[in-house]
Write a protein that holds these residues in place. Structure first.
Motif, PDB file in Angstrom:
ATOM      1  N   LEU A  58       0.825  -1.200   0.000  1.00  0.00           N
ATOM      2  CA  LEU A  58       0.000   0.000   0.000  1.00  0.00           C
ATOM      3  C   LEU A  58       0.863   1.255   0.000  1.00  0.00           C
ATOM      4  CD1 LEU A  58      -2.774  -1.125   2.502  1.00  0.00           C
ATOM      5  CD2 LEU A  58      -3.112  -0.590   0.087  1.00  0.00           C
ATOM      6  N   VAL A  59       1.947   1.233   0.758  1.00  0.00           N
ATOM      7  CA  VAL A  59       2.859   2.381   0.776  1.00  0.00           C
ATOM      8  C   VAL A  59       3.486   2.579  -0.602  1.00  0.00           C
ATOM      9  CG1 VAL A  59       5.020   3.281   1.720  1.00  0.00           C
ATOM     10  CG2 VAL A  59       3.329   2.238   3.242  1.00  0.00           C
ATOM     11  N   ALA A  60       3.933   1.487  -1.222  1.00  0.00           N
ATOM     12  CA  ALA A  60       4.553   1.587  -2.543  1.00  0.00           C
ATOM     13  C   ALA A  60       3.567   2.121  -3.580  1.00  0.00           C
ATOM     14  CB  ALA A  60       5.081   0.225  -2.983  1.00  0.00           C
ATOM     15  N   LEU A  61       2.348   1.595  -3.576  1.00  0.00           N
ATOM     16  CA  LEU A  61       1.348   2.021  -4.554  1.00  0.00           C
ATOM     17  C   LEU A  61       0.911   3.469  -4.312  1.00  0.00           C
ATOM     18  CD1 LEU A  61      -0.904  -1.172  -4.713  1.00  0.00           C
ATOM     19  CD2 LEU A  61       0.888  -0.491  -6.311  1.00  0.00           C
ATOM     20  N   MET A  88      -8.484  12.070 -13.609  1.00  0.00           N
ATOM     21  CA  MET A  88      -8.624  13.339 -12.902  1.00  0.00           C
ATOM     22  C   MET A  88      -8.234  13.213 -11.433  1.00  0.00           C
ATOM     23  SD  MET A  88      -9.683  14.876 -15.590  1.00  0.00           S
ATOM     24  CE  MET A  88      -9.976  16.503 -14.917  1.00  0.00           C
ATOM     25  N   ALA A  89      -7.398  12.208 -11.128  1.00  0.00           N
ATOM     26  CA  ALA A  89      -6.933  11.958  -9.759  1.00  0.00           C
ATOM     27  C   ALA A  89      -8.102  11.779  -8.797  1.00  0.00           C
ATOM     28  CB  ALA A  89      -6.017  13.078  -9.282  1.00  0.00           C
ATOM     29  N   ALA A  90      -9.162  11.107  -9.260  1.00  0.00           N
ATOM     30  CA  ALA A  90     -10.360  10.899  -8.444  1.00  0.00           C
ATOM     31  C   ALA A  90     -10.060   9.989  -7.265  1.00  0.00           C
ATOM     32  CB  ALA A  90     -11.473  10.296  -9.298  1.00  0.00           C
ATOM     33  N   ALA A  91     -10.845  10.157  -6.207  1.00  0.00           N
ATOM     34  CA  ALA A  91     -10.696   9.314  -5.018  1.00  0.00           C
ATOM     35  C   ALA A  91     -11.372   7.964  -5.203  1.00  0.00           C
ATOM     36  CB  ALA A  91     -11.274  10.033  -3.798  1.00  0.00           C
ATOM     37  N   ALA A  92     -12.415   7.923  -6.015  1.00  0.00           N
ATOM     38  CA  ALA A  92     -13.129   6.671  -6.273  1.00  0.00           C
ATOM     39  C   ALA A  92     -13.892   6.804  -7.584  1.00  0.00           C
ATOM     40  CB  ALA A  92     -14.079   6.339  -5.124  1.00  0.00           C
ATOM     41  N   LEU A  93     -14.177   5.667  -8.189  1.00  0.00           N
ATOM     42  CA  LEU A  93     -14.862   5.651  -9.483  1.00  0.00           C
ATOM     43  C   LEU A  93     -15.676   4.372  -9.610  1.00  0.00           C
ATOM     44  CD1 LEU A  93     -15.270   6.466 -12.536  1.00  0.00           C
ATOM     45  CD2 LEU A  93     -13.110   5.257 -12.993  1.00  0.00           C
ATOM     46  N   VAL A  99     -17.379  -1.940 -12.612  1.00  0.00           N
ATOM     47  CA  VAL A  99     -16.172  -2.117 -11.792  1.00  0.00           C
ATOM     48  C   VAL A  99     -16.015  -0.909 -10.873  1.00  0.00           C
ATOM     49  CG1 VAL A  99     -13.677  -2.458 -11.795  1.00  0.00           C
ATOM     50  CG2 VAL A  99     -15.091  -3.482 -13.600  1.00  0.00           C
ATOM     51  N   ARG A 100     -15.811  -1.172  -9.601  1.00  0.00           N
ATOM     52  CA  ARG A 100     -15.614  -0.126  -8.608  1.00  0.00           C
ATOM     53  C   ARG A 100     -14.131   0.037  -8.314  1.00  0.00           C
ATOM     54  NH1 ARG A 100     -20.595  -2.428  -7.154  1.00  0.00           N
ATOM     55  NH2 ARG A 100     -22.234  -0.887  -6.686  1.00  0.00           N
ATOM     56  N   PHE A 101     -13.634   1.279  -8.397  1.00  0.00           N
ATOM     57  CA  PHE A 101     -12.222   1.574  -8.187  1.00  0.00           C
ATOM     58  C   PHE A 101     -12.037   2.479  -6.978  1.00  0.00           C
ATOM     59  CE2 PHE A 101     -12.275   0.550 -12.711  1.00  0.00           C
ATOM     60  CZ  PHE A 101     -11.090  -0.164 -12.886  1.00  0.00           C
ATOM     61  N   LEU A 102     -10.928   2.270  -6.287  1.00  0.00           N
ATOM     62  CA  LEU A 102     -10.486   3.129  -5.184  1.00  0.00           C
ATOM     63  C   LEU A 102      -9.123   3.692  -5.541  1.00  0.00           C
ATOM     64  CD1 LEU A 102     -10.707   4.164  -2.178  1.00  0.00           C
ATOM     65  CD2 LEU A 102      -9.495   2.054  -1.547  1.00  0.00           C
ATOM     66  N   GLY A 103      -8.970   5.022  -5.558  1.00  0.00           N
ATOM     67  CA  GLY A 103      -7.698   5.644  -5.888  1.00  0.00           C
ATOM     68  C   GLY A 103      -6.830   5.849  -4.653  1.00  0.00           C
ATOM     69  N   LEU A 104      -5.541   5.588  -4.804  1.00  0.00           N
ATOM     70  CA  LEU A 104      -4.598   5.742  -3.679  1.00  0.00           C
ATOM     71  C   LEU A 104      -3.846   7.068  -3.724  1.00  0.00           C
ATOM     72  CD1 LEU A 104      -2.777   2.337  -2.963  1.00  0.00           C
ATOM     73  CD2 LEU A 104      -3.967   3.796  -1.327  1.00  0.00           C
ATOM     74  N   GLN A 105      -3.440   7.485  -4.899  1.00  0.00           N
ATOM     75  CA  GLN A 105      -2.649   8.710  -5.014  1.00  0.00           C
ATOM     76  C   GLN A 105      -3.605   9.889  -5.192  1.00  0.00           C
ATOM     77  OE1 GLN A 105       0.555   8.217  -7.902  1.00  0.00           O
ATOM     78  NE2 GLN A 105       0.936   6.129  -7.211  1.00  0.00           N
ATOM     79  N   VAL A 106      -4.119  10.358  -4.054  1.00  0.00           N
ATOM     80  CA  VAL A 106      -5.167  11.378  -4.057  1.00  0.00           C
ATOM     81  C   VAL A 106      -4.851  12.465  -3.036  1.00  0.00           C
ATOM     82  CG1 VAL A 106      -6.977   9.781  -4.784  1.00  0.00           C
ATOM     83  CG2 VAL A 106      -6.472  10.044  -2.354  1.00  0.00           C
ATOM     84  N   GLN A 107      -5.561  13.582  -3.147  1.00  0.00           N
ATOM     85  CA  GLN A 107      -5.489  14.622  -2.132  1.00  0.00           C
ATOM     86  C   GLN A 107      -6.250  14.154  -0.895  1.00  0.00           C
ATOM     87  OE1 GLN A 107      -6.593  18.573  -3.462  1.00  0.00           O
ATOM     88  NE2 GLN A 107      -6.160  18.036  -5.579  1.00  0.00           N
TER      89      GLN A 107
END
Length: 317
Positions: A58-61, A88-93, A99-107
């Motif tokens: 998780l830290v690496a990603l 667009m650097a979204a937090a989730a999609l 398909v449900r996505f969770l973004g890691l590199q976010v504000q």
């Protein structure tokens, strides 16, 4: 019994007492953390993924892997796709194909990325297809409630099977062509990717080779406590055993989310697969050095080496 004691309301069963440790893991008392109005947003959790088997990945990603996805198993049996970066650097999609996505590199708007990720998960589980969450906003939990964290929602023992990609084409279903802002975001994201590969040597995990242009690097997220890991690295350094071979050198380390990430400079003319065995051999030496610390304290030469290594550390999170 005093009048004050007689009229004091009983604490609800299962509730957290004001002087008890806050369940969020901050180390503070509940009344000084989530138990006070607005307190949750001010708490800094330095090791947000602690307790998860996938902590190092998780830290690496989150910090340096450019384009990757992994299935994230939920405690309730469902599954969400974890992603380094979303459009667009979204937090989730919730993609149009379901398909449900969770973004890691976010504000983030709080000091606990684990809590922010949990809130994004809760959002995407209820979202309609085609919806995206641009950013997790300020916390709006009811007073006295302890918001969920990632540790509460995912299987804590699950390892991540990381799938690396050379671009961000996976943002869209295979039969969809990007348009508008998504196309522009996709183009910019693809242009910024540095070639990255995961080292696959025996016993090596959360270690990534990256071609940065003039040279390549190995970034290896380690699970050990910082001081113990630093002492083991110093022991190898004093013995001249800290490199991966003649075409490499130890460059330093950085701290990220409570873990130490040692970094080596590598000859970029060599393919990532050529570093698998040297990394495995280094891992074995490091394991031996870590085990020896319980019986053999650092020598004066090793302490000097440790001081030198400490001078090459930076903190990014």
């Amino acid at each position: 019994m005093s009048k004050r004691a007689a009229t004091k309301p009983a604490q609800p069963e299962g509730a957290v007492g004001p002087r008890q440790p806050c369940p969020c893991g901050s180390g503070k008392r509940y009344k000084a953390c989530h138990g006070k109005a607005g307190g949750a947003a001010d708490v800094i959790v330095t090791r947000p993924f602690e307790g998860l088997a996938a902590e190092c990945e998780l830290v690496a990603l989150r910090e340096f892997v450019p384009s990757a996805i992994a299935k994230l198993p939920m405690r309730d049996g469902s599954e969400i796709t974890l992603a380094t970066v979303l459009p667009m650097a979204a937090a989730a999609l919730h993609r149009n194909d379901g398909v449900r996505f969770l973004g890691l590199q976010v504000q983030t708007h709080s000091g606990d990325i684990s809590r922010d990720l949990a809130r994004a998960i809760e959002w995407v589980q209820e979202a309609e297809e085609g919806q995206s969450l641009s950013v997790v906003g300020p916390e709006t939990a009811e007073a006295g409630a302890v918001p969920a964290r990632l540790q509460d929602l995912i299987d804590p023992d699950a390892a991540l099977d990381v799938e690396l990609h050379s671009d961000f084409a996976w943002w869209l279903p295979g039969d969809v062509e990007p348009t508008g802002e998504v196309a522009l975001s996709l183009e910019r994201a693809n242009a910024a990717i540095m070639p990255t590969d995961r080292l696959r040597g025996e016993g090596v995990s959360s270690a990534y080779w990256v071609d940065a242009g003039e040279k390549a690097h190995l970034r290896w997220v380690r699970p050990e406590p910082e001081e113990k890991l630093l002492a083991a690295l110093a022991r190898l350094s004093a013995r001249g055993e800290l490199a991966l071979g003649e075409e490499s050198r130890y460059a330093g380390s950085f701290r990220a989310h409570g873990l130490l990430v040692p970094v080596w400079d590598l000859d970029r003319e060599l393919h990532a697969r050529e570093w698998d065995e040297p990394a495995a051999a280094l891992g074995r030496r490091l394991d031996e050095a870590l085990a020896s610390l319980d019986e053999e304290p650092l020598t004066s030469a090793e302490r000097r080496a440790r001081d030198g290594l400490r001078g090459r550390q930076i903190t990014i999170r």
